[in-house]
Design a protein around this motif. Sequence first.
Motif, PDB file in Angstrom:
ATOM      1  N   MET A 205       0.858  -1.193   0.000  1.00 34.41           N
ATOM      2  CA  MET A 205       0.000   0.000   0.000  1.00 34.41           C
ATOM      3  C   MET A 205       0.883   1.229   0.000  1.00 34.41           C
ATOM      4  N   THR A 206       0.627   2.125  -0.940  1.00 33.28           N
ATOM      5  CA  THR A 206       1.427   3.336  -1.066  1.00 33.28           C
ATOM      6  C   THR A 206       0.695   4.496  -0.423  1.00 33.28           C
ATOM      7  N   LEU A 207       1.391   5.173   0.483  1.00 35.88           N
ATOM      8  CA  LEU A 207       0.784   6.230   1.284  1.00 35.88           C
ATOM      9  C   LEU A 207       1.145   7.579   0.695  1.00 35.88           C
TER      10      LEU A 207
ATOM     11  N   ALA B 223      -5.197   3.027   4.607  1.00 32.97           N
ATOM     12  CA  ALA B 223      -4.274   1.885   4.688  1.00 32.97           C
ATOM     13  C   ALA B 223      -4.534   1.076   5.956  1.00 32.97           C
ATOM     14  N   VAL B 224      -4.762   1.753   7.067  1.00 29.55           N
ATOM     15  CA  VAL B 224      -4.995   1.024   8.316  1.00 29.55           C
ATOM     16  C   VAL B 224      -6.360   0.334   8.270  1.00 29.55           C
TER      17      VAL B 224
ATOM     18  N   TRP C 274       2.403  -4.849   3.089  1.00 28.06           N
ATOM     19  CA  TRP C 274       3.326  -3.847   3.628  1.00 28.06           C
ATOM     20  C   TRP C 274       2.895  -2.460   3.192  1.00 28.06           C
ATOM     21  N   MET C 275       3.504  -1.445   3.827  1.00 33.52           N
ATOM     22  CA  MET C 275       3.196  -0.054   3.487  1.00 33.52           C
ATOM     23  C   MET C 275       4.482   0.644   3.088  1.00 33.52           C
TER      24      MET C 275
ATOM     25  N   ALA D 283       3.726  -4.707  11.144  1.00 36.53           N
ATOM     26  CA  ALA D 283       3.284  -4.031   9.914  1.00 36.53           C
ATOM     27  C   ALA D 283       4.408  -3.242   9.249  1.00 36.53           C
ATOM     28  N   ILE D 284       5.231  -2.559  10.048  1.00 39.70           N
ATOM     29  CA  ILE D 284       6.196  -1.638   9.422  1.00 39.70           C
ATOM     30  C   ILE D 284       7.630  -2.178   9.393  1.00 39.70           C
ATOM     31  N   PHE D 285       7.856  -3.309  10.086  1.00 40.22           N
ATOM     32  CA  PHE D 285       9.206  -3.880  10.075  1.00 40.22           C
ATOM     33  C   PHE D 285       9.176  -5.378   9.739  1.00 40.22           C
TER      34      PHE D 285
END
Length: 268
Positions: free
Chosen positions: A188-190, A201-202, A214-215, A249-251
Amino acid sequence: MRYIEPHAHMVSRTTDDYIAMATAGCAAICEPAFWAGFDRSSPRGFFDYFRQLTEHEPKRAAKYGVPHFCWLCINPKEAEDVKLATEVIEFIPEFLEAANVLGIGEIGLNKNSRNELKVLEMHVDLAARHDQLILIHTPHLEDKLKGTRLTLDVLKNDRRIRPERCILDHVEEHTVGLVLDSGCWAGMTLYPETKCTSARAVDILERYGSERLWMNSACDWGVSVPLAVLYAALEMRRRGHDAAAIDRAIFGNPLRFLSQCAKFKPAM
Ligand SMILES: [Zn+2]
């Protein structure tokens, strides 16, 4: 907070962005090959760009203590010219052994044209022949759903391709289910204006689970925010997600996908 930026076009960002990302806990930056904002005039333009991605940019990132990785291809915006694409794809293998190359990307479709499809198939073949991970861009301008379906068909039609080694990026609410059902990963591109906001996204994470998602910020030379992944992490925290879920989610998730390439080593 520690995090991985799995999709950023750092050649067009300033040193201030590197400092901001490094001080915010960025453990690795991955840079897919992309459009320069204008069409390159010859294959040599790509040759020099690949040298920039494999030689120069990792050194630049290292000054801020951030490991830099990249993906190589001729991007979808320049893939309409099949002859140019063929010439560029021919010399990509000489860069694949570079220490920071993770795979082939970001390939895919822009306007869902016949030539773009042909070049996508050529890239998928290149990845299969060299056992590379694949990072795919899904269209914003034309029909994203149709482009996503066409892309998944290309992957499915090549029996050498394992879906768990492919990620389709820029998914939105109407394409994420399709991608996850195929066995591929979804990105997902923020973006502040187009693509996903943090809240969207969340919402998607909450609805589809975080297993193969992933984001990224996909920050480039346009309107984009290098710290966007952390803004989404703050949105997760605001909604009551615990530290372990945010870390996953981020790592953890980007680590799990990218570690399929033995060269990927974030700063731990
Ligand atoms: Zn990109």
